[in-house]
Write a protein that holds these residues in place. Structure first.
Motif, mmCIF file in Angstrom:
data_model
loop_
_atom_site.group_PDB
_atom_site.id
_atom_site.type_symbol
_atom_site.label_atom_id
_atom_site.label_comp_id
_atom_site.label_asym_id
_atom_site.label_seq_id
_atom_site.Cartn_x
_atom_site.Cartn_y
_atom_site.Cartn_z
ATOM 1 N N ARG A 39 -25.051 -30.910 57.268
ATOM 2 C CA ARG A 39 -24.176 -32.062 57.459
ATOM 3 C C ARG A 39 -22.708 -31.618 57.546
ATOM 4 O O ARG A 39 -21.953 -32.073 58.412
ATOM 5 N N GLU A 40 -22.341 -30.731 56.643
ATOM 6 C CA GLU A 40 -20.959 -30.234 56.654
ATOM 7 C C GLU A 40 -20.675 -29.458 57.938
ATOM 8 O O GLU A 40 -19.594 -29.582 58.528
ATOM 9 N N ARG A 41 -21.644 -28.685 58.395
ATOM 10 C CA ARG A 41 -21.472 -27.924 59.621
ATOM 11 C C ARG A 41 -21.370 -28.852 60.834
ATOM 12 O O ARG A 41 -20.602 -28.595 61.761
ATOM 13 N N ALA A 42 -22.142 -29.966 60.820
ATOM 14 C CA ALA A 42 -22.062 -30.932 61.926
ATOM 15 C C ALA A 42 -20.681 -31.584 61.961
ATOM 16 O O ALA A 42 -20.102 -31.796 63.030
ATOM 17 N N ARG A 43 -20.147 -31.891 60.764
ATOM 18 C CA ARG A 43 -18.813 -32.489 60.690
ATOM 19 C C ARG A 43 -17.764 -31.513 61.225
ATOM 20 O O ARG A 43 -16.860 -31.898 61.984
ATOM 21 N N GLU A 44 -17.896 -30.268 60.862
ATOM 22 C CA GLU A 44 -16.966 -29.249 61.351
ATOM 23 C C GLU A 44 -17.062 -29.108 62.866
ATOM 24 O O GLU A 44 -16.046 -28.985 63.573
ATOM 25 N N ALA A 45 -18.298 -29.152 63.392
ATOM 26 C CA ALA A 45 -18.489 -29.026 64.832
ATOM 27 C C ALA A 45 -17.841 -30.190 65.574
ATOM 28 O O ALA A 45 -17.223 -29.992 66.637
ATOM 29 N N ASP A 46 -17.943 -31.419 65.044
ATOM 30 C CA ASP A 46 -17.321 -32.581 65.691
ATOM 31 C C ASP A 46 -15.801 -32.422 65.759
ATOM 32 O O ASP A 46 -15.170 -32.740 66.774
ATOM 33 N N LEU A 47 -15.213 -31.943 64.665
ATOM 34 C CA LEU A 47 -13.758 -31.749 64.651
ATOM 35 C C LEU A 47 -13.339 -30.691 65.672
ATOM 36 O O LEU A 47 -12.320 -30.840 66.364
ATOM 37 N N LEU A 48 -14.129 -29.638 65.770
ATOM 38 C CA LEU A 48 -13.801 -28.594 66.739
ATOM 39 C C LEU A 48 -13.938 -29.108 68.167
ATOM 40 O O LEU A 48 -13.104 -28.805 69.037
ATOM 41 N N ARG A 49 -14.988 -29.880 68.433
ATOM 42 C CA ARG A 49 -15.155 -30.438 69.783
ATOM 43 C C ARG A 49 -13.984 -31.337 70.153
ATOM 44 O O ARG A 49 -13.491 -31.295 71.291
ATOM 45 N N PHE A 50 -13.545 -32.174 69.203
ATOM 46 C CA PHE A 50 -12.415 -33.070 69.468
ATOM 47 C C PHE A 50 -11.168 -32.256 69.815
ATOM 48 O O PHE A 50 -10.456 -32.542 70.777
ATOM 49 N N GLY A 51 -10.896 -31.220 69.008
ATOM 50 C CA GLY A 51 -9.719 -30.394 69.246
ATOM 51 C C GLY A 51 -9.788 -29.677 70.576
ATOM 52 O O GLY A 51 -8.803 -29.630 71.341
ATOM 53 N N LEU A 52 -10.957 -29.115 70.909
ATOM 54 C CA LEU A 52 -11.102 -28.401 72.179
ATOM 55 C C LEU A 52 -10.965 -29.354 73.363
ATOM 56 O O LEU A 52 -10.378 -28.993 74.404
ATOM 57 N N ALA A 53 -11.492 -30.568 73.217
ATOM 58 C CA ALA A 53 -11.365 -31.552 74.297
ATOM 59 C C ALA A 53 -9.903 -31.932 74.491
ATOM 60 O O ALA A 53 -9.429 -32.103 75.631
ATOM 61 N N GLU A 54 -9.181 -32.105 73.406
ATOM 62 C CA GLU A 54 -7.766 -32.463 73.476
ATOM 63 C C GLU A 54 -6.966 -31.359 74.168
ATOM 64 O O GLU A 54 -6.101 -31.631 75.015
ATOM 65 N N ILE A 55 -7.255 -30.125 73.845
ATOM 66 C CA ILE A 55 -6.556 -28.998 74.473
ATOM 67 C C ILE A 55 -6.935 -28.884 75.951
ATOM 68 O O ILE A 55 -6.087 -28.640 76.819
ATOM 69 N N GLU A 56 -8.226 -29.069 76.230
ATOM 70 C CA GLU A 56 -8.680 -28.994 77.612
ATOM 71 C C GLU A 56 -8.015 -30.057 78.488
ATOM 72 O O GLU A 56 -7.687 -29.810 79.656
ATOM 73 N N ALA A 57 -7.794 -31.246 77.912
ATOM 74 C CA ALA A 57 -7.168 -32.325 78.668
ATOM 75 C C ALA A 57 -5.725 -31.977 79.036
ATOM 76 O O ALA A 57 -5.236 -32.325 80.118
ATOM 77 N N VAL A 58 -5.024 -31.310 78.183
ATOM 78 C CA VAL A 58 -3.633 -30.932 78.436
ATOM 79 C C VAL A 58 -3.560 -29.646 79.266
ATOM 80 O O VAL A 58 -2.667 -29.473 80.097
ATOM 81 N N ALA A 59 -4.522 -28.733 79.032
ATOM 82 C CA ALA A 59 -4.590 -27.448 79.747
ATOM 83 C C ALA A 59 -3.282 -26.679 79.689
ATOM 84 O O ALA A 59 -2.652 -26.406 80.712
ATOM 85 N N PRO A 60 -2.808 -26.332 78.515
ATOM 86 C CA PRO A 60 -1.540 -25.601 78.392
ATOM 87 C C PRO A 60 -1.663 -24.190 78.947
ATOM 88 O O PRO A 60 -2.759 -23.619 78.999
ATOM 89 N N GLN A 61 -0.516 -23.633 79.338
ATOM 90 C CA GLN A 61 -0.447 -22.244 79.790
ATOM 91 C C GLN A 61 0.424 -21.457 78.810
ATOM 92 O O GLN A 61 1.379 -21.993 78.253
ATOM 93 N N ALA A 62 0.114 -20.214 78.647
ATOM 94 C CA ALA A 62 0.891 -19.386 77.730
ATOM 95 C C ALA A 62 2.345 -19.317 78.193
ATOM 96 O O ALA A 62 2.618 -19.056 79.367
ATOM 97 N N GLY A 63 3.286 -19.587 77.284
ATOM 98 C CA GLY A 63 4.709 -19.534 77.593
ATOM 99 C C GLY A 63 5.240 -20.784 78.272
ATOM 100 O O GLY A 63 6.455 -20.916 78.498
ATOM 101 N N GLU A 64 4.346 -21.730 78.595
ATOM 102 C CA GLU A 64 4.764 -22.940 79.307
ATOM 103 C C GLU A 64 5.730 -23.764 78.482
ATOM 104 O O GLU A 64 6.694 -24.341 79.015
ATOM 105 N N ASP A 65 5.542 -23.854 77.206
ATOM 106 C CA ASP A 65 6.409 -24.666 76.358
ATOM 107 C C ASP A 65 7.845 -24.144 76.384
ATOM 108 O O ASP A 65 8.804 -24.931 76.380
#
Length: 572
Positions: free
Chosen positions: A184-210
């Motif tokens: 259960r704890e591992r599933a919760r951790e996986a959901d948080l990681l998926r959310f974070g990866l999806a958020e980053i993928e949506a923005v698609a940052p590039q190194a040094g872009e900021d």
């Protein structure tokens, strides 16, 4: 074989040397004379626990030395050399020091070694049995170990095979339990990681872009001010309005120096250098003009940059200080997510491994149990024969091997039974000392004397399967007397035909069978020295047996009994 034992500063023994030989050696003496200190000394040589309380009062330390003959024990010689010691003329000197403060040092073949290494070298050489071993024999664990030892190397191999599978099964079950409990704890951790990866993928940052966007936003936000500054700078360098400028001033300076070049070459050199400045000013003025022309206010682009920076700031607040750190977090999290997503597969694999181990453990348990059952029958017959020779002709002794049903147990020969690290068997020695008596566990059905004889019978049986060259018995004849004591002596003598046997006893019937009889006597100051360890001649043996019979060494009646007993034992 143990050939010599030297003891210094141990208990009541000040300094004494005991020479030993093959066959049966008995040690006797008055109570408190120091007989048991001989066994204590042997215990130290075998790597036993050091007790500073055993150091003789007034001595700084106790020392025990033993001389071992290893001519017929090449594996022992190899162990000594592996420990860094030396074997001289097929003999090894082992020693143990114990200080009054409790510090202990061990030596093998002249080399200082850990006590554990001393124990490894000497354990195969000497088996010591005392009254404490009788009490240990009452424990089911000791009885199972005795049965397995009786089975020799073949049984040891079966035990090792079972225990290896059992240990692997327990490790697998533990891991499976941990993974399942944390699912259960591992599933919760996986959901948080998926959310974070999806958020980053949506923005698609590039190194040094900021960093580059921050610079661009500053430029676009201050375009008017930058354009004004650049225009004024260009005008100051090269004016289109005819106003005084840097280029005109430098050109005038060059003209003045050039006009006097003919009068002084140095003036001409300065004129040339100013010419270089003129060219540089012209280039810079052109670059400033180009820069000013490129500074256009672009509200649309500024809004786009600000929006993009806001999106990146959302990520850097959660996942890293910079866009590069956000990307590093995404890479690590993707790897972790792959591991977490493998949980179900991992649980499945662990379950399959557990089932496979159970399937392999069952036949291993059955093979070991079957072996124990066969051994139990054979050992029971042998022990009954031994007890008959120890004045217990009516005794029935059975080595029982049982299994306990358990719903969650191991399936063996069609039934589920309880299992553990040593197998599926419960081993117990049952004794009926007299005709008509019920078989009862040793702990409930054996007197002290009967227990002594059962243990001796068991040791004799084990002697046939375990190649221990020296046996030491410390008053294991406790509770035995009369005819039974005579039979104990006779059986010890029979054991001594194939091994070195050392016995501390208070029974004249046992002492009469000795090939070598040593008496321990205290000096007037209460100490024992080499002169207090006496190997008795025939007359001395008669007097010592007389003392053991009646407490009087010169009693004619007791002496007569002693002579009769020695004759019966074949030493008359």
């Amino acid at each position: 074989m143990l050939e010599e034992l030297r003891i210094t500063g141990l208990g009541v023994i000040d300094s004494a040397t005991l020479e030993l030989g093959p066959g049966l050696t008995v040690i006797t003496g008055e109570t408190g004379a120091g007989k048991t200190m001989v066994v204590t000394a042997l215990g130290l040589l075998l790597g036993g626990r050091a007790d500073s309380g055993a150091v003789r009062a007034g001595s700084r330390s106790a020392r025990v030395e033993g001389s071992l003959s290893v001519s017929e024990l090449p594996h022992v010689a190899e162990a000594v050399e592996a420990a860094g010691g030396e074997v001289e003329d097929a003999h090894v000197l082992i020693a143990r020091n114990v200080s009054a403060e409790g510090r202990s040092r061990a030596y093998v073949g002249g080399a200082s070694v850990p006590v554990s290494r001393l124990a490894e070298v000497t354990e195969p050489l000497v088996a010591v049995h005392g009254q404490s071993d009788q009490h240990r024999l009452l424990m089911p664990r000791a009885q199972r170990e005795a049965l397995d030892a009786y089975g020799g190397a073949a049984t040891t191999a079966l035990v090792n095979a079972y225990q290896a599978l059992y240990a692997e099964l327990r490790d697998t079950e533990r891991e499976l339990s941990e993974v399942t409990a944390s699912a259960r704890e591992r599933a919760r951790e996986a959901d948080l990681l998926r959310f974070g990866l999806a958020e980053i993928e949506a923005v698609a940052p590039q190194a040094g872009e900021d960093l580059s966007l921050a610079e661009e936003e500053q430029r676009l936000g201050h375009a008017d001010a930058l354009r004004t500054a650049a225009g004024s700078a260009r005008e100051a360098l090269s004016s289109d309005e005819g106003s005084p400028d840097a280029l005109a001033a430098v050109s005038a300076a060059r003209v003045l120096l050039e006009s006097v070049r003919d009068h002084d070459p140095a003036a001409g050199e300065l004129s040339d250098r100013i010419a270089e400045i003129t060219y540089l000013l012209s280039d810079v003025a052109a670059d400033v003009a180009s820069y000013a022309d490129g500074l256009d206010a672009d509200p649309t682009r500024l809004a786009s940059v600000s929006e993009r920076r806001a999106a990146l700031t959302t990520l850097t607040r959660k996942y890293g200080e910079t866009a590069a750190e956000v990307l590093a977090w995404a890479e690590a999290s993707a790897s972790r997510l792959a591991e977490l997503d493998d949980t179900d597969d991992r649980i499945g694999r662990l379950g399959e491994r557990r089932d496979d181990l159970v399937a392999r453990l069952a036949p291993a348990a059955e093979a070991l149990s079957s072996r124990r059952a066969d051994l139990a029958e054979t050992l029971s017959v042998q022990l009954r024969g031994e007890l008959a020779s120890l004045a217990m002709p009516q005794a029935r002794l059975e080595v029982a091997v049982r299994r306990t049903p358990a719903d969650d147990g191991l399936m063996v020969t069609g039934e589920r039974v309880r299992f553990g690290p040593t197998g599926v068997d419960e081993v117990e020695l049952l004794l009926a000392a007299n005709t008509g008596a019920e078989l009862r566990p040793l702990a409930k059905g054996a007197s002290g004397g009967e227990l002594s004889r059962v243990m001796l019978a068991l040791e004799v049986a084990l002697a046939g399967t375990v190649s221990v060259p020296t046996f030491v018995f410390d008053e294991v004849d406790s509770g035995v007397g009369g005819k039974a004591a005579v039979e104990v002596g006779r059986r010890l003598a029979a054991l001594a035909a194939t091994a070195q046997v050392l016995v501390v006893t208070h029974l004249p019937q046992v002492a009469a069978y000795a090939d070598r009889h040593v008496v321990v006597e205290k000096a007037s100051d209460g100490s024992v020295t080499t002169s207090g360890l006496t190997v008795l001649d025939a007359a001395g043996r008669e007097r010592e047996l007389s003392r053991m019979f009646a407490g009087m060494a010169e009693s004619e009646t007791a002496l007569a009994h002693a002579r009769e007993l020695l004759e019966a034992a074949g030493h008359g």
